[in-house]
Design a protein around this motif. Structure first.
Motif, PDB file in Angstrom:
ATOM      1  N   LYS A   1       0.829  -1.098  -0.021  1.00  0.00           N
ATOM      2  CA  LYS A   1      -0.080   0.075  -0.024  1.00  0.00           C
ATOM      3  C   LYS A   1       0.722   1.363  -0.104  1.00  0.00           C
ATOM      4  CE  LYS A   1      -3.888  -2.230   2.122  1.00  0.00           C
ATOM      5  NZ  LYS A   1      -4.596  -2.830   3.297  1.00  0.00           N
ATOM      6  N   ILE A   2       2.374   0.964  -0.141  1.00  0.00           N
ATOM      7  CA  ILE A   2       2.962   2.176  -0.328  1.00  0.00           C
ATOM      8  C   ILE A   2       3.025   2.874  -1.743  1.00  0.00           C
ATOM      9  CG2 ILE A   2       5.304   3.051   0.162  1.00  0.00           C
ATOM     10  CD1 ILE A   2       5.499   1.125   2.219  1.00  0.00           C
ATOM     11  N   ASN A   3       2.614   3.955  -1.902  1.00  0.00           N
ATOM     12  CA  ASN A   3       2.577   4.506  -3.085  1.00  0.00           C
ATOM     13  C   ASN A   3       3.099   5.904  -3.124  1.00  0.00           C
ATOM     14  OD1 ASN A   3       0.208   5.556  -2.149  1.00  0.00           O
ATOM     15  ND2 ASN A   3      -1.246   4.633  -3.825  1.00  0.00           N
TER      16      ASN A   3
ATOM     17  N   HIS B   1       7.503  -5.594  -2.008  1.00  0.00           N
ATOM     18  CA  HIS B   1       6.763  -4.714  -3.141  1.00  0.00           C
ATOM     19  C   HIS B   1       7.232  -3.425  -3.340  1.00  0.00           C
ATOM     20  CE1 HIS B   1       3.657  -7.915  -3.282  1.00  0.00           C
ATOM     21  NE2 HIS B   1       3.773  -8.091  -2.125  1.00  0.00           N
ATOM     22  N   ALA B   2       8.734  -2.909  -3.183  1.00  0.00           N
ATOM     23  CA  ALA B   2       9.419  -1.852  -3.478  1.00  0.00           C
ATOM     24  C   ALA B   2       9.098  -1.209  -4.811  1.00  0.00           C
ATOM     25  CB  ALA B   2      10.872  -1.832  -3.351  1.00  0.00           C
ATOM     26  N   ASP B   3       8.619  -1.932  -5.643  1.00  0.00           N
ATOM     27  CA  ASP B   3       8.375  -1.500  -7.050  1.00  0.00           C
ATOM     28  C   ASP B   3       7.131  -0.526  -7.067  1.00  0.00           C
ATOM     29  OD1 ASP B   3       7.311  -4.254  -6.239  1.00  0.00           O
ATOM     30  OD2 ASP B   3       6.302  -4.092  -8.350  1.00  0.00           O
ATOM     31  N   ILE B   4       5.984  -0.841  -6.090  1.00  0.00           N
ATOM     32  CA  ILE B   4       5.054   0.119  -6.068  1.00  0.00           C
ATOM     33  C   ILE B   4       5.322   1.607  -5.844  1.00  0.00           C
ATOM     34  CG2 ILE B   4       2.649   0.425  -4.988  1.00  0.00           C
ATOM     35  CD1 ILE B   4       2.601  -2.593  -4.727  1.00  0.00           C
ATOM     36  N   PHE B   5       5.942   1.832  -4.966  1.00  0.00           N
ATOM     37  CA  PHE B   5       6.272   3.056  -4.513  1.00  0.00           C
ATOM     38  C   PHE B   5       7.501   3.474  -5.840  1.00  0.00           C
ATOM     39  CE2 PHE B   5       9.156   5.860  -1.219  1.00  0.00           C
ATOM     40  CZ  PHE B   5       8.347   7.106  -1.798  1.00  0.00           C
ATOM     41  N   ALA B   6       8.536   2.715  -6.238  1.00  0.00           N
ATOM     42  CA  ALA B   6       9.187   3.158  -7.377  1.00  0.00           C
ATOM     43  C   ALA B   6       8.654   3.611  -8.520  1.00  0.00           C
ATOM     44  CB  ALA B   6      10.098   1.843  -7.513  1.00  0.00           C
ATOM     45  N   GLN B   7       7.410   2.901  -9.078  1.00  0.00           N
ATOM     46  CA  GLN B   7       6.892   3.402  -9.902  1.00  0.00           C
ATOM     47  C   GLN B   7       5.846   4.680  -9.814  1.00  0.00           C
ATOM     48  OE1 GLN B   7       4.809  -0.175 -11.191  1.00  0.00           O
ATOM     49  NE2 GLN B   7       6.953  -1.114 -11.813  1.00  0.00           N
ATOM     50  N   ALA B   8       5.081   4.572  -8.657  1.00  0.00           N
ATOM     51  CA  ALA B   8       4.369   5.742  -8.253  1.00  0.00           C
ATOM     52  C   ALA B   8       5.221   7.116  -8.207  1.00  0.00           C
ATOM     53  CB  ALA B   8       3.460   5.443  -7.024  1.00  0.00           C
ATOM     54  N   GLU B   9       6.198   7.072  -7.431  1.00  0.00           N
ATOM     55  CA  GLU B   9       6.964   8.252  -7.252  1.00  0.00           C
ATOM     56  C   GLU B   9       8.355   7.870  -7.099  1.00  0.00           C
ATOM     57  OE1 GLU B   9       6.042  10.456  -3.735  1.00  0.00           O
ATOM     58  OE2 GLU B   9       4.097  10.977  -4.195  1.00  0.00           O
ATOM     59  N   PRO B  10       9.082   7.990  -8.500  1.00  0.00           N
ATOM     60  CA  PRO B  10      10.030   7.562  -8.704  1.00  0.00           C
ATOM     61  C   PRO B  10      11.460   8.471  -7.846  1.00  0.00           C
ATOM     62  CG  PRO B  10       9.317   8.017 -10.773  1.00  0.00           C
ATOM     63  CD  PRO B  10       8.268   8.065  -9.666  1.00  0.00           C
ATOM     64  N   THR B  11      11.110   9.854  -7.735  1.00  0.00           N
ATOM     65  CA  THR B  11      11.987  10.570  -7.172  1.00  0.00           C
ATOM     66  C   THR B  11      11.908  10.507  -5.723  1.00  0.00           C
ATOM     67  OG1 THR B  11      11.726  12.381  -9.120  1.00  0.00           O
ATOM     68  CG2 THR B  11      12.803  13.122  -6.883  1.00  0.00           C
TER      69      THR B  11
ATOM     70  N   TYR C   1      11.315   7.946  -4.253  1.00  0.00           N
ATOM     71  CA  TYR C   1      11.810   6.509  -3.752  1.00  0.00           C
ATOM     72  C   TYR C   1      13.210   6.451  -3.935  1.00  0.00           C
ATOM     73  CZ  TYR C   1      12.864   1.371  -4.710  1.00  0.00           C
ATOM     74  OH  TYR C   1      13.465   0.274  -4.467  1.00  0.00           O
ATOM     75  N   GLN C   2      13.911   7.282  -4.834  1.00  0.00           N
ATOM     76  CA  GLN C   2      15.301   7.202  -5.006  1.00  0.00           C
ATOM     77  C   GLN C   2      15.754   7.880  -3.489  1.00  0.00           C
ATOM     78  OE1 GLN C   2      17.520   5.911  -7.479  1.00  0.00           O
ATOM     79  NE2 GLN C   2      18.772   6.430  -5.620  1.00  0.00           N
ATOM     80  N   ILE C   3      15.085   9.161  -3.155  1.00  0.00           N
ATOM     81  CA  ILE C   3      15.354   9.699  -1.821  1.00  0.00           C
ATOM     82  C   ILE C   3      15.598   8.350  -0.586  1.00  0.00           C
ATOM     83  CG2 ILE C   3      14.808  11.365  -0.137  1.00  0.00           C
ATOM     84  CD1 ILE C   3      13.715  13.126  -2.260  1.00  0.00           C
ATOM     85  N   ALA C   4      14.521   7.765  -0.528  1.00  0.00           N
ATOM     86  CA  ALA C   4      14.543   6.651   0.397  1.00  0.00           C
ATOM     87  C   ALA C   4      15.504   5.725   0.206  1.00  0.00           C
ATOM     88  CB  ALA C   4      13.182   6.068   0.251  1.00  0.00           C
TER      89      ALA C   4
END
Length: 102
Positions: free
Chosen positions: A13-15, A62-72, A74-77
């Motif tokens: 549920k992380i987007n 499921h890290a890909d969900i956040f990576a696709q929703a907010e790539p910038t 996600y990169q900070i994380a």
């Protein structure tokens, strides 16, 4: 002191930055004063005095969900996880961070 401390972040549920910070704080048992922003996340992940260990393992499913929703965001994380890894390494403590994609 426990040798290992394992944290599981369920990313289904992380987007967004907000949901990431909330779920990560919950998974890593951050204190109630956690400020829910990147600086606070960075501070908490390099503290962890509330769960001392010789090794930390963080599994982010499921890290890909956040990576696709907010790539910038996600990169900070990822950048914060990587700098935390270096911080702990300098203190002779292992931090292993694993992302699991579908």
């Amino acid at each position: 002191m426990d040798m290992y401390q394992v944290f599981y972040i369920d990313g289904k549920k992380i987007n967004s930055k907000e949901t990431f910070l909330s779920k990560a704080a919950e998974a890593m048992q951050f204190p109630t004063y956690f400020g829910a922003n990147w600086d606070a996340f960075d501070e908490c992940i390099t503290d962890l005095t509330w769960c001392p260990a010789e090794r930390y393992v963080i599994l982010y499913d499921h890290a890909d969900i956040f990576a696709q929703a907010e790539p910038t965001q996600y990169q900070i994380a990822l950048d914060i996880f990587n700098s935390a890894k270096e911080y702990w390494q300098d203190n002779n403590i292992t931090l292993i961070f694993l992302t699991i994609n579908k």
